[in-house]
Write a protein that holds these residues in place. Structure first.
Motif: not given
Length: 245
Positions: A109-113, A174-181
């Motif tokens: 959440x810190x990465x995405x928000x 690396x972008x956060x979008x390429x990290x595993x959920x």
């Protein structure tokens, strides 16, 4: 009495330093509703919000939040409200919150928000305590109402990964979008839980394993019939060739 957020020291990561780089592919595109948007531009903004929160791994038609999209198009909610709705949606909770421990979920959440990596393990611990004591909704609200979020994104900008350029590096991080959920602990548990709670699936898996060891008699008979028919067909073709000569 609720437990306050544990203090942690914000490190001087690259996103906290003013950038001097020239705009390019390594920089995130900013989507905002500050200006009046056309329908196509609003579609692009909504898509960017889905990619930021859900990532490419969850961008499926059945995860689409049509009600939230309608409210955003009608200006009934802000972009920040739309982001909040995505994080608290059933799809996000099921695929991200339920498949992670509190430490990993706080990091995601810190990465995405907030658009950055966590400063340290102490920050993950601090926010995981908020999740455990106040719940998911209060945790998300505290992130969205924080000075860091409001100063960088406000009510109108879709969160994005800030400052991917690293000094002395030819490529950004690396972008956060390429990290595993989900984290490695959940991944390592998957083989053990595939058939948990499903007796029929477990039984079928056991039967399949037994077949590999001792195939049933019917399987051997079918295989023998296929082999016999194949040999007969080859012999028939050979005889035809011989007679033709």
């Amino acid at each position: 009495m609720s437990i306050p957020l544990i203090e942690y020291k914000p490190l001087s990561q690259n996103h906290r330093v003013a950038g001097l780089e020239v705009s390019g592919d390594e920089q995130s595109r900013i989507y905002s509703t500050d200006n009046l948007l056309t329908d196509i531009e609003l579609d692009l903004l909504i898509g960017a919000a889905y990619r930021q929160i859900y990532n490419e791994q969850q961008m499926l038609i059945n995860h689409r939040q049509v009600c939230l999209e309608s409210q955003l198009r009608a200006r009934q909610i802000t972009v920040r409200g739309f982001i909040r709705g995505l994080v608290l949606s059933d799809s996000f909770k099921r695929l991200t919150f339920d498949s992670n421990n509190n430490y990993r979920f706080a990091e995601i959440c810190i990465q995405r928000l907030l658009g950055r990596n966590v400063y340290s393990d102490r920050e993950k611990i601090a926010w995981s305590i908020i999740i455990a004591t106040k719940g998911l909704s209060a945790f998300v609200d505290e992130l969205l109402n924080s000075d860091e979020y409001l100063s960088n994104f406000g009510d109108s900008i879709v969160p994005y990964q800030r400052r991917r350029i690293l000094p002395q590096h030819t490529k950004g991080e690396i972008t956060f979008a390429h990290m595993a959920r989900y984290g490695t602990d959940y991944r390592d548990r998957l083989p053990k839980q595939v058939f948990k709670g499903n007796k029929d699936a477990a039984r079928l898996d056991y039967v399949h394993w037994e077949w590999q060891k001792n195939p049933p008699a019917i399987i051997g008979k079918i295989g023998g019939a296929i082999i016999f028919a194949g040999v007969g067909f080859i012999g028939f073709m050979a005889m035809g060739v011989f007679l033709g000569l």
